[in-house]
Write a protein that holds these residues in place. Sequence first.
Motif, PDB file in Angstrom:
ATOM      1  N   ASN A 101       0.919  -1.096   0.174  1.00 43.96           N
ATOM      2  CA  ASN A 101       0.083   0.273   0.218  1.00 43.96           C
ATOM      3  C   ASN A 101       0.777   1.286   0.324  1.00 43.96           C
ATOM      4  OD1 ASN A 101      -2.362  -1.568   0.006  1.00 43.96           O
ATOM      5  ND2 ASN A 101      -2.570  -1.569   2.094  1.00 43.96           N
ATOM      6  N   ASN A 102       1.891   1.374   0.783  1.00 35.94           N
ATOM      7  CA  ASN A 102       3.010   2.332   0.870  1.00 35.94           C
ATOM      8  C   ASN A 102       3.493   2.593  -0.682  1.00 35.94           C
ATOM      9  OD1 ASN A 102       2.788   2.594   3.421  1.00 35.94           O
ATOM     10  ND2 ASN A 102       4.484   1.260   3.863  1.00 35.94           N
ATOM     11  N   SER A 103       3.641   1.534  -1.544  1.00 34.47           N
ATOM     12  CA  SER A 103       4.294   1.993  -2.943  1.00 34.47           C
ATOM     13  C   SER A 103       3.114   2.493  -3.628  1.00 34.47           C
ATOM     14  CB  SER A 103       4.495   0.594  -3.394  1.00 34.47           C
ATOM     15  OG  SER A 103       4.844   0.916  -4.826  1.00 34.47           O
ATOM     16  N   LYS A 104       1.662   2.031  -3.591  1.00 30.86           N
ATOM     17  CA  LYS A 104       0.805   2.549  -4.240  1.00 30.86           C
ATOM     18  C   LYS A 104       0.702   4.021  -3.909  1.00 30.86           C
ATOM     19  CE  LYS A 104      -2.383  -1.195  -5.231  1.00 30.86           C
ATOM     20  NZ  LYS A 104      -3.520  -1.734  -5.086  1.00 30.86           N
ATOM     21  N   THR A 105       0.635   4.584  -2.474  1.00 28.11           N
ATOM     22  CA  THR A 105       0.629   5.547  -2.066  1.00 28.11           C
ATOM     23  C   THR A 105       1.660   6.548  -2.705  1.00 28.11           C
ATOM     24  OG1 THR A 105      -0.384   5.087   0.044  1.00 28.11           O
ATOM     25  CG2 THR A 105       0.604   7.323  -0.171  1.00 28.11           C
ATOM     26  N   MET A 106       2.922   5.929  -2.475  1.00 31.52           N
ATOM     27  CA  MET A 106       3.736   6.857  -3.459  1.00 31.52           C
ATOM     28  C   MET A 106       3.752   7.198  -4.749  1.00 31.52           C
ATOM     29  SD  MET A 106       6.062   7.646  -0.872  1.00 31.52           S
ATOM     30  CE  MET A 106       7.656   7.849  -1.866  1.00 31.52           C
ATOM     31  N   ASP A 107       3.013   6.205  -5.286  1.00 29.54           N
ATOM     32  CA  ASP A 107       2.687   6.330  -6.926  1.00 29.54           C
ATOM     33  C   ASP A 107       1.764   7.537  -7.027  1.00 29.54           C
ATOM     34  OD1 ASP A 107       4.514   4.565  -7.556  1.00 29.54           O
ATOM     35  OD2 ASP A 107       2.845   2.755  -7.853  1.00 29.54           O
ATOM     36  N   TYR A 108       0.515   7.657  -6.268  1.00 31.98           N
ATOM     37  CA  TYR A 108      -0.308   8.719  -6.395  1.00 31.98           C
ATOM     38  C   TYR A 108       0.183   9.996  -5.918  1.00 31.98           C
ATOM     39  CZ  TYR A 108      -3.801   4.749  -5.922  1.00 31.98           C
ATOM     40  OH  TYR A 108      -4.432   3.607  -6.520  1.00 31.98           O
ATOM     41  N   GLU A 109       1.067   9.820  -5.217  1.00 29.73           N
ATOM     42  CA  GLU A 109       1.778  11.399  -4.442  1.00 29.73           C
ATOM     43  C   GLU A 109       2.545  11.798  -5.813  1.00 29.73           C
ATOM     44  OE1 GLU A 109       3.701  10.725  -0.954  1.00 29.73           O
ATOM     45  OE2 GLU A 109       1.909  10.805   0.290  1.00 29.73           O
ATOM     46  N   GLU A 110       3.251  10.949  -6.448  1.00 28.14           N
ATOM     47  CA  GLU A 110       4.228  11.297  -7.517  1.00 28.14           C
ATOM     48  C   GLU A 110       3.436  11.495  -8.720  1.00 28.14           C
ATOM     49  OE1 GLU A 110       7.555   9.289 -10.324  1.00 28.14           O
ATOM     50  OE2 GLU A 110       6.790   8.293  -8.765  1.00 28.14           O
ATOM     51  N   GLU A 111       2.148  10.935  -9.119  1.00 29.34           N
ATOM     52  CA  GLU A 111       1.383  11.480 -10.096  1.00 29.34           C
ATOM     53  C   GLU A 111       0.871  12.709  -9.881  1.00 29.34           C
ATOM     54  OE1 GLU A 111      -1.389   8.706 -11.911  1.00 29.34           O
ATOM     55  OE2 GLU A 111      -0.437   6.912 -11.035  1.00 29.34           O
ATOM     56  N   GLN A 112       0.503  12.983  -8.532  1.00 30.31           N
ATOM     57  CA  GLN A 112      -0.172  14.267  -8.285  1.00 30.31           C
ATOM     58  C   GLN A 112       0.980  15.304  -8.477  1.00 30.31           C
ATOM     59  OE1 GLN A 112      -1.729  13.788  -4.277  1.00 30.31           O
ATOM     60  NE2 GLN A 112      -3.121  12.232  -4.857  1.00 30.31           N
ATOM     61  N   GLU A 113       2.091  15.250  -8.116  1.00 32.53           N
ATOM     62  CA  GLU A 113       3.043  16.276  -8.020  1.00 32.53           C
ATOM     63  C   GLU A 113       3.442  16.378  -9.482  1.00 32.53           C
ATOM     64  OE1 GLU A 113       6.597  14.818  -6.051  1.00 32.53           O
ATOM     65  OE2 GLU A 113       5.473  15.319  -3.984  1.00 32.53           O
ATOM     66  N   GLN A 114       3.338  15.392 -10.313  1.00 30.09           N
ATOM     67  CA  GLN A 114       3.685  15.623 -11.645  1.00 30.09           C
ATOM     68  C   GLN A 114       2.658  16.392 -12.519  1.00 30.09           C
ATOM     69  OE1 GLN A 114       4.316  11.713 -13.237  1.00 30.09           O
ATOM     70  NE2 GLN A 114       6.485  11.588 -12.453  1.00 30.09           N
ATOM     71  N   GLU A 115       1.310  16.164 -12.282  1.00 32.56           N
ATOM     72  CA  GLU A 115       0.201  16.946 -12.880  1.00 32.56           C
ATOM     73  C   GLU A 115       0.307  18.430 -12.227  1.00 32.56           C
ATOM     74  OE1 GLU A 115      -4.693  16.003 -13.094  1.00 32.56           O
ATOM     75  OE2 GLU A 115      -3.708  15.676 -11.334  1.00 32.56           O
ATOM     76  N   LEU A 116       0.422  18.690 -10.958  1.00 28.01           N
ATOM     77  CA  LEU A 116       0.556  19.773 -10.594  1.00 28.01           C
ATOM     78  C   LEU A 116       1.568  20.765 -11.371  1.00 28.01           C
ATOM     79  CD1 LEU A 116      -0.671  21.965  -8.618  1.00 28.01           C
ATOM     80  CD2 LEU A 116       0.953  21.203  -6.926  1.00 28.01           C
TER      81      LEU A 116
END
Length: 254
Positions: free
Chosen positions: A10-25
């Motif tokens: 789950n931690n890996s998934k959370t990191m992926d979501y945060e990374e996607e959010q940062e890239q989109e921003l």
Amino acid sequence: MVGPVKKISNNSKTMDYEEEQEQELEVLKSIYPNELEEIEDKVFRIILEPEESDSSAPLTVALRIEYTPNYPEEIPNISIDVINGTLNEAEKEKLNFELINVAQDSLGMAMIFTLSSLLKDLVTSFVVERKERITKEEEIRVLKEIEAEQNKFQGTKVTVASFLEWREQFNKDMAEKEKLEKSSAALKKEEAKKNKLTGRQLFEQDETLVNSDATFMEEGDVTVDASLFEQEIVYSEEEDENNNVLELVRNNTD
């Protein structure tokens, strides 16, 4: 031979979501360098101007986004800030409905730019509709003014029935007016009779009329032989009033 299956934590998934959010921003910042405002961590808004402007009814809004932990696999928290102008309840409902529908269809991918573009298009359509409504209302107002101005010169159409009705009312009004005038004249005449004073009443009410003759005699301007009035004279009834006046004069000279 099948190799070992790696378990994604789950931690890996959370990191992926945060990374996607940062890239989109970061991408959004490059698209909206002046319009994007970061409010706090994972919370920002994009100010959107409509394609068409209307100084009489301006409208500027902002799409406020708050990334949720599992975005883009879930819809972010979406709200709309009105920067300038107003939105009625029907417009607010339409915006929320359209944004949620598009967000549902975009799950699993970056969607903020899509939502921003949709919101801008909707706001532009509101402005266009308002301008058209205002223009139509103004046209109707001008037409009504023109029609009212033309009616001033058209007058009322006269028919036989309307003319006969008018003539009957006119005759009634004139008869009533004549009756009032006669009544007023008679009343004034009666008042004049009541208020008219006889010669004796004039002398009795204003002694200066009697004394004025006596003054002339004292000054020597006029000489009156009172004995002349002692002669027996027969007067008619019409002259009784004048006799009374002479009597008053004689008494004052004595």
